[in-house]
Design an enzyme around this catalytic site. Structure first.
Site, PDB file in Angstrom:
ATOM      1  N   CYS A 130       2.267  -8.132   0.138  1.00 11.64           N
ATOM      2  CA  CYS A 130       1.567  -6.921  -0.310  1.00 11.64           C
ATOM      3  C   CYS A 130       2.554  -5.812  -0.657  1.00 11.64           C
ATOM      4  CB  CYS A 130       0.598  -6.471   0.781  1.00 11.64           C
ATOM      5  SG  CYS A 130      -0.305  -4.982   0.320  1.00 11.64           S
ATOM      6  N   CYS A 139       1.569  -2.288   0.311  1.00 18.22           N
ATOM      7  CA  CYS A 139       1.667  -1.961   1.746  1.00 18.22           C
ATOM      8  C   CYS A 139       3.121  -1.740   2.153  1.00 18.22           C
ATOM      9  CB  CYS A 139       1.150  -3.079   2.646  1.00 18.22           C
ATOM     10  SG  CYS A 139      -0.094  -4.096   1.962  1.00 18.22           S
ATOM     11  N   ASP A 140       3.992  -2.609   1.670  1.00 15.56           N
ATOM     12  CA  ASP A 140       5.352  -2.649   2.223  1.00 15.56           C
ATOM     13  C   ASP A 140       6.442  -2.157   1.280  1.00 15.56           C
ATOM     14  OD1 ASP A 140       4.239  -3.738   4.505  1.00 15.56           O
ATOM     15  OD2 ASP A 140       4.400  -5.789   3.757  1.00 15.56           O
TER      16      ASP A 140
END
Ligand code: NDP
Length: 315
Positions: free
Chosen positions: A138, A141-142
């Site tokens: 992701c 997200c990261d």
């Protein structure tokens, strides 16, 4: 002495936008919904950062916060949300038998399946070994953790293209590993990829290994192999993002509900009805095309309305 089995009117499996939207509508219709949250309470959106395309949030909203709002709204109408995983279902007769966490059995008059989909992985050992140490599925997200660094993205669909261009804004350099000599992504997305100066695409490249050690060092580079020429390339990278599609979470329903060749539940067009009367499906578990929070929420609403009509017709 026989064990007393809990009798639930509307059981909702899954706690993403589809599950909670179904719960809001079911609760307001007095169907006393119970939501079993599953392995990832709040669903896939809890792994994203900013959500900018959900109507009603003009300034965007953090994905986790948005799902907390969904939950709070469902609970405001007395939805009963519970920790746990559904581990077995029996749709052979109604009320349906459901096992939770391999130990508790309940029966449900109607069931709404909103179990969503999960990111696919390549299946190589290094992915597990370095997961959380540079390997991620992701980017939104990261990606933040790789600001100013070099990263690799695997995949060639719209998700991969979107994640690669997103990362290019944050990172020093992005290398995309594409296994064929062309990308599957839409022409518009490909154009964005090719117009991004710090994004390089290596066609015909398969991932051979992700190099590095778990812990502070983490991922250091990625070795790919050209499947036409056999030539190996070592790309320095601190992050390795897998973006090769999703798998619907339907293994629980195998043999009981109809699925397409990729495992997505088949529902009657324009409804949320599965082939079993009283069992409905909403969200990504039955939608490989749109896969948006807003479409999931819409189908969650449809499932609750379908469940309400179904129960009313039984009376
Ligand atoms: P897709 O199934 O469309 O694409 C998966 C990609 O991963 C393909 O290019 C595939 O390669 C590649 N792939 C699969 N397995 C491997 C592997 N083992 N090694 C290397 N590469 C691999 O999934 P997406 O998640 O990209 O998209 C799903 C759906 O969501 C699509 O309909 C898409 O259009 C839509 N979507 C739309 C967006 C938008 O409009 N903004 C954004 C994101 C998704 P190959 O091509 O060789 O099969």
């Amino acid at each position: 002495m026989s064990e007393e089995i809990e009798h639930i009117e509307t059981l909702i499996i899954g706690s993403g936008p589809a599950g909670y939207s179904a719960a809001i509508y079911a609760a307001r219709a007095d169907l006393h919904p119970v939501v079993i949250q599953g392995l990832q309470p709040g669903g896939q959106l809890t792994t994203t950062t900013e959500v900018d395309n959900y109507p009603g949030y003009p300034n965007g909203v953090d994905g986790t916060k948005m799902m907390e709002d969904f939950k709070a709204q469902a609970e405001r109408f007395e939805t009963d949300t519970r920790w746990g995983m559904v581990t077995k279902v029996d749709f052979s007769k109604r009320p349906f038998k459901v096992e939770i966490d391999e130990k508790t059995n309940v029966i449900a008059e109607t069931i709404i399946i909103a179990t969503g989909a999960s990111a696919k992985w390549l299946g190589i050992e290094d992915e597990k070994r370095l997961n959380g140490y540079g390997v991620s599925a992701c980017a939104t997200c990261d990606g933040f953790f790789y600001k100013g660094m070099d990263v690799v993205v695997v995949g060639a669909g719209d998700t991969a293209a979107e994640e690669a261009t997103y990362l290019a804004k944050l990172c020093n350099k992005v290398t995309m590993l594409v296994r064929r000599d062309e990308m599957r992504a839409s022409k518009a997305m490909q154009k964005r990829v090719f117009n991004t100066p710090n994004l390089e695409v290596l066609f015909n490249n398969d991932t051979k290994s992700i190099n590095g050690e778990p812990g502070e060092i983490g991922v250091e580079s990625v070795t790919s192999i050209n499947n036409k020429t056999g030539e190996e390339t070592i790309t320095p990278a601190k992050g390795f993002f897998v973006a090769i599609g999703h798998t619907p979470n339907t293994s629980l329903f195998k043999g009981q509900l109809d699925m397409d060749e990729n495992g997505y539940l088949i529902i009657e067009a324009g409804t949320s009805k599965t082939k079993i009367p009283g069992v409905f499906a909403a969200g990504d578990v039955a939608d490989h095309v749109y896969r948006q929070a807003v479409t999931s929420a819409g189908t969650g609403c449809m499932a609750a309305l379908d469940a309400e009509r179904f129960l009313a017709a039984q009376e």
